[in-house]
Design a protein around this motif. Structure first.
Motif, PDB file in Angstrom:
ATOM      1  N   ALA A  52      -7.100   8.968   7.062  1.00 17.01           N
ATOM      2  CA  ALA A  52      -5.960   8.327   7.710  1.00 17.01           C
ATOM      3  C   ALA A  52      -4.959   7.914   6.634  1.00 17.01           C
ATOM      4  CB  ALA A  52      -6.426   7.103   8.509  1.00 17.01           C
ATOM      5  N   HIS A  53      -3.794   7.423   7.062  1.00 11.91           N
ATOM      6  CA  HIS A  53      -2.811   6.882   6.118  1.00 11.91           C
ATOM      7  C   HIS A  53      -3.314   5.513   5.675  1.00 11.91           C
ATOM      8  CE1 HIS A  53      -0.370   9.976   8.143  1.00 11.91           C
ATOM      9  NE2 HIS A  53       0.240  10.043   6.984  1.00 11.91           N
ATOM     10  N   PHE A  54      -4.240   5.559   4.746  1.00 10.46           N
ATOM     11  CA  PHE A  54      -5.038   4.394   4.411  1.00 10.46           C
ATOM     12  C   PHE A  54      -5.374   4.416   2.924  1.00 10.46           C
ATOM     13  CE2 PHE A  54      -9.196   2.596   3.598  1.00 10.46           C
ATOM     14  CZ  PHE A  54      -9.225   1.419   4.327  1.00 10.46           C
ATOM     15  N   GLY A  55      -5.344   3.246   2.283  1.00 13.77           N
ATOM     16  CA  GLY A  55      -5.720   3.160   0.871  1.00 13.77           C
ATOM     17  C   GLY A  55      -4.794   3.995   0.007  1.00 13.77           C
ATOM     18  N   ASN A  56      -5.298   5.110  -0.478  1.00 12.27           N
ATOM     19  CA  ASN A  56      -4.452   6.160  -1.055  1.00 12.27           C
ATOM     20  C   ASN A  56      -5.005   7.495  -0.605  1.00 12.27           C
ATOM     21  OD1 ASN A  56      -3.045   8.093  -2.508  1.00 12.27           O
ATOM     22  ND2 ASN A  56      -2.815   6.791  -4.300  1.00 12.27           N
ATOM     23  N   TRP A  57      -4.477   7.986   0.508  1.00 12.07           N
ATOM     24  CA  TRP A  57      -4.966   9.235   1.085  1.00 12.07           C
ATOM     25  C   TRP A  57      -4.618  10.435   0.215  1.00 12.07           C
ATOM     26  CZ3 TRP A  57      -1.160   6.046   2.810  1.00 12.07           C
ATOM     27  CH2 TRP A  57       0.139   6.542   2.852  1.00 12.07           C
TER      28      TRP A  57
ATOM     29  N   THR B   9       0.839  -1.208   0.000  1.00 16.30           N
ATOM     30  CA  THR B   9       0.000   0.000   0.000  1.00 16.30           C
ATOM     31  C   THR B   9       0.866   1.246   0.000  1.00 16.30           C
ATOM     32  OG1 THR B   9      -1.940  -0.994   1.042  1.00 16.30           O
ATOM     33  CG2 THR B   9      -1.608   1.363   1.394  1.00 16.30           C
ATOM     34  N   MET B  10       1.869   1.278   0.872  1.00 12.15           N
ATOM     35  CA  MET B  10       2.746   2.453   0.962  1.00 12.15           C
ATOM     36  C   MET B  10       3.461   2.690  -0.365  1.00 12.15           C
ATOM     37  SD  MET B  10       3.886   4.917   2.781  1.00 12.15           S
ATOM     38  CE  MET B  10       5.224   6.103   2.631  1.00 12.15           C
ATOM     39  N   THR B  11       3.959   1.635  -0.977  1.00 18.12           N
ATOM     40  CA  THR B  11       4.681   1.787  -2.236  1.00 18.12           C
ATOM     41  C   THR B  11       3.748   2.266  -3.345  1.00 18.12           C
ATOM     42  OG1 THR B  11       6.058  -0.080  -1.531  1.00 18.12           O
ATOM     43  CG2 THR B  11       6.306   0.678  -3.789  1.00 18.12           C
TER      44      THR B  11
ATOM     45  N   VAL C 232       1.082   4.104  -2.973  1.00 19.06           N
ATOM     46  CA  VAL C 232       0.785   5.510  -2.731  1.00 19.06           C
ATOM     47  C   VAL C 232       1.908   6.388  -3.286  1.00 19.06           C
ATOM     48  CG1 VAL C 232       0.500   7.283  -0.956  1.00 19.06           C
ATOM     49  CG2 VAL C 232      -0.699   5.107  -0.742  1.00 19.06           C
ATOM     50  N   VAL C 233       3.150   6.007  -3.008  1.00 12.38           N
ATOM     51  CA  VAL C 233       4.284   6.806  -3.486  1.00 12.38           C
ATOM     52  C   VAL C 233       4.305   6.863  -5.010  1.00 12.38           C
ATOM     53  CG1 VAL C 233       6.801   6.946  -3.597  1.00 12.38           C
ATOM     54  CG2 VAL C 233       5.686   6.394  -1.433  1.00 12.38           C
ATOM     55  N   LEU C 234       4.183   5.714  -5.662  1.00 16.07           N
ATOM     56  CA  LEU C 234       4.262   5.690  -7.122  1.00 16.07           C
ATOM     57  C   LEU C 234       3.099   6.432  -7.766  1.00 16.07           C
ATOM     58  CD1 LEU C 234       5.550   2.088  -7.941  1.00 16.07           C
ATOM     59  CD2 LEU C 234       6.834   4.212  -7.678  1.00 16.07           C
ATOM     60  N   GLU C 235       1.937   6.379  -7.144  1.00 13.21           N
ATOM     61  CA  GLU C 235       0.792   7.101  -7.688  1.00 13.21           C
ATOM     62  C   GLU C 235       0.873   8.598  -7.408  1.00 13.21           C
ATOM     63  OE1 GLU C 235      -2.098   3.190  -7.058  1.00 13.21           O
ATOM     64  OE2 GLU C 235      -2.332   4.958  -5.777  1.00 13.21           O
ATOM     65  N   SER C 236       1.529   8.971  -6.310  1.00 10.08           N
ATOM     66  CA  SER C 236       1.566  10.378  -5.908  1.00 10.08           C
ATOM     67  C   SER C 236       2.632  11.177  -6.640  1.00 10.08           C
ATOM     68  CB  SER C 236       1.786  10.482  -4.394  1.00 10.08           C
ATOM     69  OG  SER C 236       0.734   9.862  -3.697  1.00 10.08           O
ATOM     70  N   ILE C 237       3.602  10.507  -7.239  1.00  9.95           N
ATOM     71  CA  ILE C 237       4.617  11.245  -7.998  1.00  9.95           C
ATOM     72  C   ILE C 237       4.104  11.602  -9.394  1.00  9.95           C
ATOM     73  CG2 ILE C 237       6.542  10.213  -6.737  1.00  9.95           C
ATOM     74  CD1 ILE C 237       6.990   8.362  -9.140  1.00  9.95           C
ATOM     75  N   ASP C 238       2.955  11.057  -9.760  1.00  7.22           N
ATOM     76  CA  ASP C 238       2.369  11.298 -11.089  1.00  7.22           C
ATOM     77  C   ASP C 238       1.284  12.356 -10.944  1.00  7.22           C
ATOM     78  OD1 ASP C 238       1.226  11.141 -13.640  1.00  7.22           O
ATOM     79  OD2 ASP C 238       1.687   9.004 -13.785  1.00  7.22           O
ATOM     80  N   GLU C 239       1.416  13.468 -11.654  1.00  7.40           N
ATOM     81  CA  GLU C 239       0.450  14.561 -11.526  1.00  7.40           C
ATOM     82  C   GLU C 239      -0.822  14.322 -12.321  1.00  7.40           C
ATOM     83  OE1 GLU C 239       1.469  17.903 -14.803  1.00  7.40           O
ATOM     84  OE2 GLU C 239       2.983  17.683 -13.233  1.00  7.40           O
ATOM     85  N   ARG C 240      -0.859  13.302 -13.157  1.00 14.72           N
ATOM     86  CA  ARG C 240      -2.053  13.039 -13.958  1.00 14.72           C
ATOM     87  C   ARG C 240      -3.200  12.571 -13.070  1.00 14.72           C
ATOM     88  NH1 ARG C 240       0.310   8.817 -18.141  1.00 14.72           N
ATOM     89  NH2 ARG C 240       1.353   8.167 -16.207  1.00 14.72           N
TER      90      ARG C 240
ATOM     91  N   TYR D 186     -10.479  -3.226   6.294  1.00 16.56           N
ATOM     92  CA  TYR D 186      -9.453  -3.403   5.266  1.00 16.56           C
ATOM     93  C   TYR D 186      -8.069  -3.254   5.921  1.00 16.56           C
ATOM     94  CZ  TYR D 186     -13.587  -1.869   2.594  1.00 16.56           C
ATOM     95  OH  TYR D 186     -14.857  -1.718   2.081  1.00 16.56           O
ATOM     96  N   PRO D 187      -7.660  -4.206   6.751  1.00 16.54           N
ATOM     97  CA  PRO D 187      -6.452  -3.997   7.565  1.00 16.54           C
ATOM     98  C   PRO D 187      -5.160  -3.851   6.779  1.00 16.54           C
ATOM     99  CG  PRO D 187      -7.229  -6.266   7.742  1.00 16.54           C
ATOM    100  CD  PRO D 187      -8.302  -5.500   7.032  1.00 16.54           C
ATOM    101  N   ASP D 188      -5.084  -4.441   5.586  1.00 14.81           N
ATOM    102  CA  ASP D 188      -3.838  -4.343   4.823  1.00 14.81           C
ATOM    103  C   ASP D 188      -3.691  -3.006   4.111  1.00 14.81           C
ATOM    104  OD1 ASP D 188      -5.924  -4.896   3.111  1.00 14.81           O
ATOM    105  OD2 ASP D 188      -4.738  -6.172   1.781  1.00 14.81           O
ATOM    106  N   GLN D 189      -4.678  -2.103   4.260  1.00 15.20           N
ATOM    107  CA  GLN D 189      -4.592  -0.803   3.604  1.00 15.20           C
ATOM    108  C   GLN D 189      -4.139   0.307   4.555  1.00 15.20           C
ATOM    109  OE1 GLN D 189      -7.519   0.338   0.702  1.00 15.20           O
ATOM    110  NE2 GLN D 189      -8.325  -1.733   0.519  1.00 15.20           N
TER     111      GLN D 189
END
Length: 327
Positions: A145-150, A98-100, A102-110, A302-305
């Motif tokens: 929260a720091h969950f899913g993709n905040w 989940t953390m990874t 979020v990072v990869l999705e957040s560096i993309d401005e699209r 959804y505990p793994d998120q």
């Protein structure tokens, strides 16, 4: 659960308030910054399936190398004492992925349309109440929260017509600063901890909504302690303080991933009212506890998120006991 909203609004390109576009933090030197950003551009250009495979690999690698693994598993043992160790490890690995992601999705401005994602659905009748609040020119307090993709959840709220500012911390490094820049490009204003309550108060009075993450530990002297997975957790009182002073309604918005991990939906609850007939301090603590309980409900679902690798309970109440609510 309420049925999904059937007619999603079209994304828009909002502009954050000029007063909240300052970027605080530490940028790298120009050469390092240029090199890192070109590498990040190359990652963003990968096909979606390849990026997700990369996220799963990097998450697995970090877990296998033991980076904060002990913290994650210790947190899970406290939260789920009757769960098997194998299941705890499965959830912990999911948190790293989940953390990874979020990072990869957040560096993309699209946005999701440009990325080829399906239009995210919104679940919960509370979305209508939130939109009605904004339509009246009022601001709301949105908690997540720091969950899913905040990160993407906040951007989706903003693009769906909710003027939004986020309470954030100063960051440093090329990757983090790129994420900050993308927040502004998405139309999200930035509020930093110093003077945050006054700025949140101003934003709400101006009809702007404010996004807060309520799952981070604070120093004991600045926190209220509320139950979270059966243990007292130091939590910012800012949400409850501003809600009390402004009368702004409080909503919880969670960006929940589907089973594939590559699609997001917004789940909304609220407004969550403060208690009545109690002292100001008790009301602030109880309101914080009520909202935290909603976050816990989603994390249990959804505990793994959720980011179990965060030391959420590292701050304990001092012996004299600050204002708290025991569960």
């Amino acid at each position: 659960m309420s049925a999904p909203v059937s007619a999603p609004e079209s994304p828009r390109l909002p502009v954050p308030p000029a007063r909240l576009t300052q970027v605080l933090g530490e940028r790298p030197g120009p050469v390092v910054g240029w090199v890192v950003n070109r590498l990040l551009d190359a990652v963003c250009a990968l096909p979606a399936s390849t990026r997700d495979a990369l996220a799963r690999f990097v998450g697995w690698l970090a877990f296998s190398l033991g980076i904060r693994r002990r913290v994650a598993l210790e947190n899970l043992r406290h939260a789920y004492p009757d769960m098997s160790e194998a299941e705890r490890r499965r959830i912990a690995l999911g948190a790293y992925v989940t953390m990874t992601r979020v990072v990869l999705e957040s560096i993309d401005e699209r946005d999701h349309v440009e990325l080829g994602w399906a239009e995210p659905e919104v679940q919960g009748g509370a979305w209508g109440a939130l939109k009605e609040t904004v339509a009246k020119g009022q601001g709301a307090i949105i908690v997540t929260a720091h969950f899913g993709n905040w990160e993407r959840a906040g951007k989706l709220v903003c693009q769906r017509g909710i003027p939004l500012n986020a309470l954030v911390r100063p960051l440093k490094g090329a990757l983090n600063m790129r994420i900050v820049d993308n927040r502004l490009k998405a139309g999200v204003g930035l509020i930093y901890p110093k003077g945050a309550i006054a700025q949140v108060h101003e934003a709400v009075k101006l009809g702007e909504s404010v996004l807060m993450l309520l799952d981070q530990a604070l120093p004991a002297k600045a926190a209220v302690f509320v139950p979270f997975f059966g243990r007292p957790a130091s939590t910012t009182p800012a949400m409850a303080v501003v809600a009390r002073r402004t009368g702004a309604p409080v909503f919880v918005v969670m960006g929940v991933r589907d089973a594939s991990g590559r699609r997001l939906r917004l789940e909304v609850e609220g407004p969550i009212p403060p208690p009545e007939g109690v002292s100001e301090q008790d009301a602030i603590t109880a309101h914080t506890a009520a909202v935290t309980a909603v976050l816990e409900k989603y994390i249990r679902r959804y505990p793994d998120q959720w980011l179990w690798l965060h030391r959420r309970w590292k701050v304990q109440p001092p012996p004299e006991g600050p204002p708290s609510l025991q569960g």
